[in-house]
Structures are given as C-alpha cells and as structure tokens.
Scaffold this motif. Structure first.
Motif, mmCIF file in Angstrom:
data_model
loop_
_atom_site.group_PDB
_atom_site.id
_atom_site.type_symbol
_atom_site.label_atom_id
_atom_site.label_comp_id
_atom_site.label_asym_id
_atom_site.label_seq_id
_atom_site.Cartn_x
_atom_site.Cartn_y
_atom_site.Cartn_z
ATOM 1 N N CYS A 1 6.285 3.822 7.707
ATOM 2 C CA CYS A 1 4.803 4.730 8.506
ATOM 3 C C CYS A 1 5.996 5.065 9.996
ATOM 4 C CB CYS A 1 3.786 3.651 8.555
ATOM 5 S SG CYS A 1 3.799 1.933 9.035
ATOM 6 N N ASP A 2 5.007 5.954 10.666
ATOM 7 C CA ASP A 2 5.836 6.530 11.658
ATOM 8 C C ASP A 2 4.754 5.995 12.901
ATOM 9 O OD1 ASP A 2 7.890 7.685 10.496
ATOM 10 O OD2 ASP A 2 6.318 9.454 10.092
ATOM 11 N N ALA A 3 3.478 6.039 12.613
ATOM 12 C CA ALA A 3 2.867 4.977 13.735
ATOM 13 C C ALA A 3 1.281 4.586 13.462
ATOM 14 C CB ALA A 3 2.117 6.137 14.892
ATOM 15 N N GLY A 4 0.559 4.077 14.091
ATOM 16 C CA GLY A 4 -0.552 3.213 13.744
ATOM 17 C C GLY A 4 -1.726 2.919 15.074
ATOM 18 N N LEU A 5 -3.092 3.335 14.343
ATOM 19 C CA LEU A 5 -4.061 3.858 14.737
ATOM 20 C C LEU A 5 -5.151 2.716 14.932
ATOM 21 C CD1 LEU A 5 -5.507 6.566 16.441
ATOM 22 C CD2 LEU A 5 -6.446 6.888 14.516
ATOM 23 N N GLY A 6 -5.518 2.328 16.189
ATOM 24 C CA GLY A 6 -6.370 0.984 15.335
ATOM 25 C C GLY A 6 -6.942 1.280 16.822
ATOM 26 N N ALA A 7 -8.404 0.158 17.233
ATOM 27 C CA ALA A 7 -8.670 0.020 17.486
ATOM 28 C C ALA A 7 -8.104 -0.617 19.362
ATOM 29 C CB ALA A 7 -9.839 -1.326 17.653
ATOM 30 N N ARG A 8 -9.462 0.231 20.018
ATOM 31 C CA ARG A 8 -8.619 0.232 21.881
ATOM 32 C C ARG A 8 -8.217 -1.609 22.042
ATOM 33 N NH1 ARG A 8 -6.250 4.405 24.189
ATOM 34 N NH2 ARG A 8 -6.620 4.085 26.745
ATOM 35 N N GLY A 9 -7.019 -1.059 22.708
ATOM 36 C CA GLY A 9 -6.319 -2.602 22.347
ATOM 37 C C GLY A 9 -4.791 -2.548 23.168
ATOM 38 N N SER A 10 -3.687 -3.626 22.711
ATOM 39 C CA SER A 10 -2.627 -3.590 22.583
ATOM 40 C C SER A 10 -2.020 -3.281 21.570
ATOM 41 C CB SER A 10 -2.608 -5.017 22.509
ATOM 42 O OG SER A 10 -0.989 -5.404 22.339
ATOM 43 N N SER B 1 -7.456 -8.707 13.442
ATOM 44 C CA SER B 1 -7.338 -7.354 13.770
ATOM 45 C C SER B 1 -8.161 -7.199 15.081
ATOM 46 C CB SER B 1 -8.229 -7.128 12.857
ATOM 47 O OG SER B 1 -8.815 -5.260 13.766
ATOM 48 N N PRO B 2 -7.327 -6.265 16.440
ATOM 49 C CA PRO B 2 -8.572 -6.546 17.284
ATOM 50 C C PRO B 2 -9.862 -6.024 17.427
ATOM 51 C CG PRO B 2 -6.968 -4.461 17.303
ATOM 52 C CD PRO B 2 -6.536 -4.893 16.202
ATOM 53 N N GLY B 3 -10.155 -5.628 15.921
ATOM 54 C CA GLY B 3 -11.707 -4.359 15.460
ATOM 55 C C GLY B 3 -11.290 -3.213 14.475
ATOM 56 N N ASN B 4 -12.867 -2.954 14.386
ATOM 57 C CA ASN B 4 -12.632 -0.990 14.207
ATOM 58 C C ASN B 4 -12.975 -0.498 14.050
ATOM 59 O OD1 ASN B 4 -12.311 -3.187 10.890
ATOM 60 N ND2 ASN B 4 -14.706 -3.523 11.158
ATOM 61 N N ILE B 5 -12.609 1.169 13.813
ATOM 62 C CA ILE B 5 -12.560 2.077 14.799
ATOM 63 C C ILE B 5 -12.950 2.863 13.569
ATOM 64 C CG2 ILE B 5 -10.113 2.690 16.001
ATOM 65 C CD1 ILE B 5 -8.941 3.996 13.740
ATOM 66 N N ARG C 1 -19.024 3.833 7.982
ATOM 67 C CA ARG C 1 -17.494 3.460 7.949
ATOM 68 C C ARG C 1 -17.161 3.745 8.624
ATOM 69 N NH1 ARG C 1 -16.240 5.681 2.580
ATOM 70 N NH2 ARG C 1 -17.842 6.528 0.911
ATOM 71 N N GLU C 2 -15.965 2.201 8.864
ATOM 72 C CA GLU C 2 -15.186 2.334 9.610
ATOM 73 C C GLU C 2 -13.916 1.770 9.034
ATOM 74 O OE1 GLU C 2 -16.664 -0.672 11.846
ATOM 75 O OE2 GLU C 2 -18.108 -2.403 10.581
ATOM 76 N N VAL C 3 -12.958 1.654 9.522
ATOM 77 C CA VAL C 3 -11.842 0.710 9.526
ATOM 78 C C VAL C 3 -11.173 0.044 10.329
ATOM 79 C CG1 VAL C 3 -10.920 2.973 7.839
ATOM 80 C CG2 VAL C 3 -10.080 3.030 9.856
ATOM 81 N N SER C 4 -9.416 -0.423 9.690
ATOM 82 C CA SER C 4 -9.300 -1.552 11.159
ATOM 83 C C SER C 4 -8.013 -0.931 11.029
ATOM 84 C CB SER C 4 -8.690 -3.139 10.066
ATOM 85 O OG SER C 4 -9.805 -3.795 9.196
ATOM 86 N N VAL D 1 -2.919 6.639 6.213
ATOM 87 C CA VAL D 1 -3.876 5.641 4.884
ATOM 88 C C VAL D 1 -4.329 4.475 5.778
ATOM 89 C CG1 VAL D 1 -2.763 4.255 2.993
ATOM 90 C CG2 VAL D 1 -1.882 6.333 3.193
ATOM 91 N N PRO D 2 -5.641 4.802 5.199
ATOM 92 C CA PRO D 2 -6.996 4.407 5.813
ATOM 93 C C PRO D 2 -6.185 2.243 5.178
ATOM 94 C CG PRO D 2 -7.676 4.964 4.779
ATOM 95 C CD PRO D 2 -6.192 5.411 4.295
ATOM 96 N N TYR D 3 -6.246 1.580 6.366
ATOM 97 C CA TYR D 3 -6.235 0.244 6.390
ATOM 98 C C TYR D 3 -8.022 -0.406 6.656
ATOM 99 C CZ TYR D 3 -1.227 -0.476 5.275
ATOM 100 O OH TYR D 3 -0.227 -0.868 4.167
ATOM 101 N N ALA D 4 -8.196 -1.308 5.743
ATOM 102 C CA ALA D 4 -9.835 -1.959 5.893
ATOM 103 C C ALA D 4 -9.659 -3.850 5.849
ATOM 104 C CB ALA D 4 -10.387 -1.264 4.963
ATOM 105 N N MET D 5 -9.121 -4.446 6.413
ATOM 106 C CA MET D 5 -9.166 -5.583 6.371
ATOM 107 C C MET D 5 -9.902 -6.965 6.829
ATOM 108 S SD MET D 5 -5.052 -5.778 8.230
ATOM 109 C CE MET D 5 -5.493 -4.134 9.347
ATOM 110 N N GLY D 6 -9.736 -8.300 6.551
ATOM 111 C CA GLY D 6 -10.925 -9.264 7.298
ATOM 112 C C GLY D 6 -10.943 -10.351 5.959
ATOM 113 N N ASP D 7 -10.435 -9.758 4.971
ATOM 114 C CA ASP D 7 -10.071 -10.921 3.824
ATOM 115 C C ASP D 7 -9.133 -11.218 3.514
ATOM 116 O OD1 ASP D 7 -13.560 -10.931 3.317
ATOM 117 O OD2 ASP D 7 -12.753 -8.345 2.528
ATOM 118 N N SER D 8 -9.668 -11.968 2.532
ATOM 119 C CA SER D 8 -7.517 -12.860 1.951
ATOM 120 C C SER D 8 -8.249 -13.483 0.230
ATOM 121 C CB SER D 8 -7.305 -14.139 2.829
ATOM 122 O OG SER D 8 -8.257 -15.376 3.028
#
Length: 418
Positions: free
Chosen positions: A56-65, A80-84, A236-239, A102-109
């Motif tokens: 991947c060239d870039a990643g988009l996520g919640a506001r932060g670092s 995860s810093p949060g969802n968008i 809907r929201e994604v990580s 490509v969206p990612y939704a995370m939080g489980d294992s």
C-alpha cells in the motif's frame, strides 16, 4: 625460510598452546558473530518495515499520529486510534487520484491473532507483498457469508485448516468469556508473504458490522443492525482504509487536504516515511548496540595481542634456536604475525556459526511478534566486511608480539638453563 616453514612454525605453536588458542578463537568468534548479527538485523528490519513491501502507498485513519496509524493498520502492533465514517472510505474510493481503497475493520482476535474485516478487493485487486494468493485447496471468502481466510502464520501456530471453524474473541487479547457467538468457516489459507499479513485472520467486513456484541457509532449513536436488514451507510464505520495511489502527486494532494486542511482523519503517506521516522527516533538504541559490538571486537583483538605477547617470554629459546638454524629475523617476525592472523581467521570462520545462531534466535522472535521473516544468509556487506576487518585487526594485533620476537637475543637465550 620459505612459506612451508612459516606454516610449520605456526601450526606447531597453535598445537602447543591449544588451550589459549581455543579461548582466543572463541573470543574472536563471539565478537565477529555479534557484529555481523547487529548490522544484519538492523538493516533487514529497516528494509522490511520501510521498504513499502506491504503493498500500500498510504493509510487513512482516525485523527491522530501517523505512526500509530501505520503500526496499527500496516504492522498490526498497535491499538486502533479510533474509527472513521464509512463515507470517508467511499470518498477515497471515488477520488480520481486513488487507484484502489480497501477498508479495514478491527477490534477482534482469534487465539491472539488479529481479525481484520475487509472486502474481497484485498485479495483480487490489491498487490500486497508478493501478491496475496490463496493456497491450493482454498478460496476467497464470500462477502455475505460467515467465512474466513487465515494467514500462513496463523495456520501454522493454531493448526486450523480449511473446512474447520473458528470463533472470534472480543478485543486483541484472548480472554476467557470474551468469545462471540458467531462462528466462521475457514475457506482458505494465504500463501506466506513474510510480512505481518501472515499473522492475520480475514473475514468479510459485513461480518464485523453484524457480529454479536458489536455496535456501530457512525452517527455518534449506538446502532445494532437487525438480521436481514441492510445497514445504512451513515451508521457504518471503519478502523482504517489502505490506499493504492495512482501516482505520487495524488499522495501530495491528499496529504494537503486531509492532514493540513482537514480535521476528521489522518493520512499516513508515504507508509515508509512513518516507519523511517520511528527508526530514526530509536536510532540511539542501534548506535549503542553497534558501540557494544565494536567494543567486543576491540576486547577480542586485545585478547589475541595479550595471549601472544605473554607467550613471547617462554618462547625466546624457541626463537633463538630457529635463528641459530638459519631463520632470519623477518622470518620470526612473519611467523608471529601469521599466527595472530590465523587465530583471528579461525575466529572469523567460527563467527559465521555464531552469527547464524544469533540470527536464528532473532528469526523466531521477530517472526513470532511481527510476522516479518529475517533471512540468515541474505547478502549483506557486514557478512564479508566484518570477517575481513577482524583478520586485518588480528594481523595488527600481532605486530607488537612480533617486534618482541624480532628483537630476541640469540646468544643470551641459547645459554643452558641448568
């Protein structure tokens, strides 16, 4: 006295002082192996995390670092810093500068391995590290079904196979009583990529939205989808959203619009730069390790010097006899330098085995924690510069003892001792 004579002198000396020679060779081996391992691990780790091999060239996520976003969505080591909102993903998908989103939704294992909810585009259109390919006998999951794809590392550690079932756990750390009621059928195992993707379980993103115990907060209010009812986009929201850009200029424009002018999200672009910044921040650790490695080399060479120098007194009679038999001063001098060089060369050769052991241990730890695979015999300048430097330093360490042997008084040391 010619070459064969020098070799005979050196061989007899090494055999006569076998114990001290073995200790000195071991010291040199540890020094050589450690230096090679420090530089090889440093370079391979840097290349693995900053070389863009994640696809991947870039990643988009919640506001932060940006770094936290990369560590979470690319390396999968951070929370995860949060969802968008889903709409941000759709806007990326429609942006002319974005080739693929490509969206990612995370939080489980599952048994300690992260579960990623995503779309089939990740496996059909996203390049990935070497290409995301399902091994023979498996297939890509169906978007609406409760099916899963597992990385090669997950399959190896858990033993899960195609056709078996897995039950997700809530959170990134598996805890008893945190299992969801949902059950997913494994339909494929991904071929090894030697990247963090090998430690992931992939399920349809719709499955994450509808998983038991999950709520969606896209509008700021809790929303629980009903079975058979389509989920409105506003809920809907994604990580994170992983992006493949059409060209570098697109990344520049997105960076301006999202990071410098926007307040809703963070764009990590380029991916490698964020990881390079991390390596730069912890660079002092590498420098300390390098200094320690250099210090070990100095100690090893000092051991060779001390070992040879301390034997010069007891070998004075030996040198005197050699001189009386016709050996020249330069022959004795050369024999000592050659002996020091030989000891160091033996240490350098043994150091390759020490290096292999160190990297073998590091191989297991790094792969276990990150999924990245280190290559023990990957070409690296350190693998030939270190042994060569050790041999040259060994020759230099032999100069002082050689000078002492060179000045040996023949008449005085041939006098009978009793």
């Amino acid at each position: 006295m010619r070459g064969p004579g020098l070799l005979l002198i050196v061989r007899r000396s090494l055999r006569q002082h076998a114990l001290s020679t073995a200790g000195t060779v071991l010291s040199g081996a540890l020094a050589c192996g450690r230096v090679m391992a420090v530089f090889a691990i440093k370079r391979q780790s840097y290349d693995a995390f900053t070389g863009g091999a994640q696809g991947c060239d870039a990643g988009l996520g919640a506001r932060g670092s940006q770094l936290q976003l990369v560590l979470n969505a690319v390396v999968h080591l951070e929370t995860s810093p949060g969802n968008i909102p889903w709409q941000l993903y759709k806007s990326m998908e429609e942006d002319p500068g974005v080739e693929l989103a490509v969206p990612y939704a995370m939080g489980d294992s599952y048994e300690g391995f992260r579960i990623i909810g995503t779309t089939t585009d990740l496996f059909t259109r996203f390049p990935g590290p070497g290409g995301l390919r399902v091994e023979e006998g498996g297939r890509i999951f169906t978007a609406e079904a409760q099916e899963a794809l597992v990385g090669s590392g997950v399959a190896q550690r858990t033993g899960v196979q195609v056709g078996e079932h897995l039950t997700p756990s809530h959170g990134l750390v598996e805890m008893e009583g945190k299992e969801h009621d949902d059950e997913y059928t494994v339909v494929g195992v991904l071929a090894p990529t030697n990247s963090p993707l090998d430690r992931l379980v992939f399920i349809p993103i719709e499955g994450v939205f509808r998983m038991d115990g999950h709520v969606l907060r896209g509008t700021g209010r809790n929303y629980r989808p009903d079975d058979g009812v389509e989920i409105p986009d506003e809920h809907r929201e994604v990580s994170a959203v992983m992006l493949k850009l059409a060209d570098p200029q697109a990344g520049f424009f997105l960076d301006q619009a999202i990071n410098r002018q926007g307040t809703r999200a963070t764009l990590a672009w380029p991916i490698g730069r964020s990881m390079a910044d991390l390596f730069e921040k912890i660079g002092w650790v590498n420098r300390v390790l390098e200094l320690v490695a250099y210090f070990v080399v100095v100690v090893a060479e000092g051991t060779i010097l001390a070992s040879l120098y301390n034997t010069m007194h007891e070998r004075r009679r030996e040198f005197a006899i050699l001189r009386s038999l016709g050996a020249r001063r330069r022959t004795v001098f050369s024999a000592i330098v050659l002996e020091a060089t030989t000891i160091t060369a033996l240490g350098a050769v043994a150091g390759c085995a020490v290096y292999a052991v160190i990297l073998g241990v590091a191989f297991g730890i790094v792969r276990e924690q990150t999924g990245v695979v280190l290559e023990v015999f990957k070409p690296d300048p350190a693998l030939w510069l270190t042994p060569l430097g050790m041999v040259l330093l060994g020759a230099l360490a032999g100069l002082l003892p050689a000078m002492k042997a060179y000045r040996t008084d023949v008449a005085g040391n041939l006098t009978p001792t009793s």
